[in-house]
Design a protein around this motif. Structure first.
Motif, PDB file in Angstrom:
ATOM      1  N   VAL A  19       4.726   6.114  -0.754  1.00 55.66           N
ATOM      2  CA  VAL A  19       3.651   5.504   0.253  1.00 55.66           C
ATOM      3  C   VAL A  19       2.735   4.889  -1.008  1.00 55.66           C
ATOM      4  CG1 VAL A  19       1.300   6.451   1.035  1.00 55.66           C
ATOM      5  CG2 VAL A  19       4.157   7.508   1.505  1.00 55.66           C
ATOM      6  N   LEU A  20       2.473   4.946  -2.253  1.00 57.47           N
ATOM      7  CA  LEU A  20       1.016   4.208  -2.562  1.00 57.47           C
ATOM      8  C   LEU A  20       1.706   2.394  -3.258  1.00 57.47           C
ATOM      9  CD1 LEU A  20      -0.053   7.265  -5.182  1.00 57.47           C
ATOM     10  CD2 LEU A  20      -1.814   5.756  -3.422  1.00 57.47           C
ATOM     11  N   GLY A  21       2.961   2.803  -3.375  1.00 57.40           N
ATOM     12  CA  GLY A  21       4.351   1.092  -4.416  1.00 57.40           C
ATOM     13  C   GLY A  21       3.796   0.839  -2.571  1.00 57.40           C
ATOM     14  N   ALA A  22       4.501   1.144  -1.536  1.00 55.53           N
ATOM     15  CA  ALA A  22       3.986  -0.058  -0.093  1.00 55.53           C
ATOM     16  C   ALA A  22       2.437   0.237  -0.508  1.00 55.53           C
ATOM     17  CB  ALA A  22       4.269   0.820   0.709  1.00 55.53           C
ATOM     18  N   ALA A  23       1.535   0.651   0.070  1.00 56.92           N
ATOM     19  CA  ALA A  23       0.121   0.207   0.188  1.00 56.92           C
ATOM     20  C   ALA A  23       0.090  -0.483  -0.603  1.00 56.92           C
ATOM     21  CB  ALA A  23      -0.387   1.942   0.012  1.00 56.92           C
ATOM     22  N   GLY A  24      -0.542  -0.058  -1.843  1.00 50.46           N
ATOM     23  CA  GLY A  24      -0.307  -1.134  -3.608  1.00 50.46           C
ATOM     24  C   GLY A  24      -0.111  -2.342  -3.272  1.00 50.46           C
ATOM     25  N   ALA A  25       1.270  -2.530  -2.377  1.00 53.43           N
ATOM     26  CA  ALA A  25       2.377  -4.138  -2.909  1.00 53.43           C
ATOM     27  C   ALA A  25       1.414  -4.811  -1.567  1.00 53.43           C
ATOM     28  CB  ALA A  25       3.294  -4.113  -2.006  1.00 53.43           C
ATOM     29  N   THR A  26       0.801  -4.217   0.320  1.00 47.31           N
ATOM     30  CA  THR A  26       0.081  -4.920   0.467  1.00 47.31           C
ATOM     31  C   THR A  26      -1.514  -5.056  -0.134  1.00 47.31           C
ATOM     32  OG1 THR A  26       1.573  -3.612   2.126  1.00 47.31           O
ATOM     33  CG2 THR A  26      -0.495  -4.546   3.200  1.00 47.31           C
ATOM     34  N   ALA A  27      -1.948  -4.268  -0.339  1.00 46.15           N
ATOM     35  CA  ALA A  27      -3.029  -4.950  -0.442  1.00 46.15           C
ATOM     36  C   ALA A  27      -3.002  -5.433  -1.445  1.00 46.15           C
ATOM     37  CB  ALA A  27      -3.907  -3.402  -0.903  1.00 46.15           C
ATOM     38  N   VAL A  28      -2.062  -6.032  -2.179  1.00 46.65           N
ATOM     39  CA  VAL A  28      -2.346  -6.218  -3.754  1.00 46.65           C
ATOM     40  C   VAL A  28      -2.116  -7.708  -3.204  1.00 46.65           C
ATOM     41  CG1 VAL A  28      -1.365  -8.094  -5.291  1.00 46.65           C
ATOM     42  CG2 VAL A  28      -1.781  -5.492  -5.428  1.00 46.65           C
ATOM     43  N   LEU A  29      -1.183  -8.115  -2.167  1.00 46.48           N
ATOM     44  CA  LEU A  29      -1.230  -9.783  -1.680  1.00 46.48           C
ATOM     45  C   LEU A  29      -2.322 -10.121  -0.239  1.00 46.48           C
ATOM     46  CD1 LEU A  29       2.946  -9.166  -0.266  1.00 46.48           C
ATOM     47  CD2 LEU A  29       1.561 -10.833  -1.864  1.00 46.48           C
ATOM     48  N   ARG A  30      -2.730  -8.953   0.268  1.00 45.91           N
ATOM     49  CA  ARG A  30      -3.722  -9.035   1.322  1.00 45.91           C
ATOM     50  C   ARG A  30      -5.165  -9.945   0.191  1.00 45.91           C
ATOM     51  NH1 ARG A  30      -3.409  -4.747   5.639  1.00 45.91           N
ATOM     52  NH2 ARG A  30      -1.957  -5.505   6.683  1.00 45.91           N
ATOM     53  N   ALA A  31      -5.423  -9.456  -1.096  1.00 45.16           N
ATOM     54  CA  ALA A  31      -6.595 -10.035  -1.925  1.00 45.16           C
ATOM     55  C   ALA A  31      -6.602 -10.753  -2.461  1.00 45.16           C
ATOM     56  CB  ALA A  31      -6.415  -8.570  -2.926  1.00 45.16           C
ATOM     57  N   VAL A  32      -4.699 -11.308  -2.706  1.00 49.06           N
ATOM     58  CA  VAL A  32      -4.939 -12.657  -3.288  1.00 49.06           C
ATOM     59  C   VAL A  32      -4.358 -13.952  -2.794  1.00 49.06           C
ATOM     60  CG1 VAL A  32      -3.601 -11.839  -5.088  1.00 49.06           C
ATOM     61  CG2 VAL A  32      -1.934 -12.629  -3.489  1.00 49.06           C
ATOM     62  N   GLY A  33      -4.432 -13.381  -0.866  1.00 50.18           N
ATOM     63  CA  GLY A  33      -4.763 -14.065   0.099  1.00 50.18           C
ATOM     64  C   GLY A  33      -3.644 -14.209   1.331  1.00 50.18           C
ATOM     65  N   VAL A  34      -2.262 -13.633   1.028  1.00 46.74           N
ATOM     66  CA  VAL A  34      -1.474 -13.481   1.784  1.00 46.74           C
ATOM     67  C   VAL A  34      -1.631 -12.963   3.341  1.00 46.74           C
ATOM     68  CG1 VAL A  34       1.212 -12.905   2.402  1.00 46.74           C
ATOM     69  CG2 VAL A  34       0.315 -13.812  -0.092  1.00 46.74           C
ATOM     70  N   ALA A  35      -1.954 -13.323   4.376  1.00 47.89           N
ATOM     71  CA  ALA A  35      -2.270 -12.522   5.598  1.00 47.89           C
ATOM     72  C   ALA A  35      -1.039 -11.585   5.242  1.00 47.89           C
ATOM     73  CB  ALA A  35      -2.075 -13.908   6.666  1.00 47.89           C
TER      74      ALA A  35
END
Length: 104
Positions: free
Chosen positions: A88-104
């Motif tokens: 759960v934390l890995g999936a949420a973290g990957a999504t959050a990092v991608l959104r933080a760098v500007g990937v929609a």
């Protein structure tokens, strides 16, 4: 009795009947191995369809690339038999990092 109450009662009775059928018919009905395989495959197809619609769509459109990437990371971690919290934390973290760098 209003139509809403009648529908709620009908759904409640139907749900209880479905839950009761399993234990009542256990041992009385024999399913062939082919039917058991088809039921297993059908359950997998339904779960994959639920996963795909949840991962790929939002408000009737494409959800962007970060969410499917997070689901993919979570799937890989689950496949590698990581603990649930790590998945759960890995999936949420990957999504959050991608959104933080500007990937929609």
């Amino acid at each position: 009795m209003s139509a809403t109450v009648a529908m709620i009662l009908a759904l409640a009775v139907g749900t209880y009947a479905f839950r009761l059928v399993g234990p009542v018919l256990h041992g009385r009905v024999e399913l062939s191995p082919r039917v058991q395989e088809l039921l297993s495959a059908g359950a997998i197809v339904l779960l994959v369809a639920l996963l795909a619609t949840g991962a790929l769509t939002e408000d009737g459109g494409f959800a962007g690339w970060s969410r499917p990437a997070g689901v993919l990371v979570g799937g890989v971690l689950a496949w590698r038999r990581a603990p649930f919290a790590v998945v759960v934390l890995g999936a949420a973290g990957a999504t959050a990092v991608l959104r933080a760098v500007g990937v929609a």
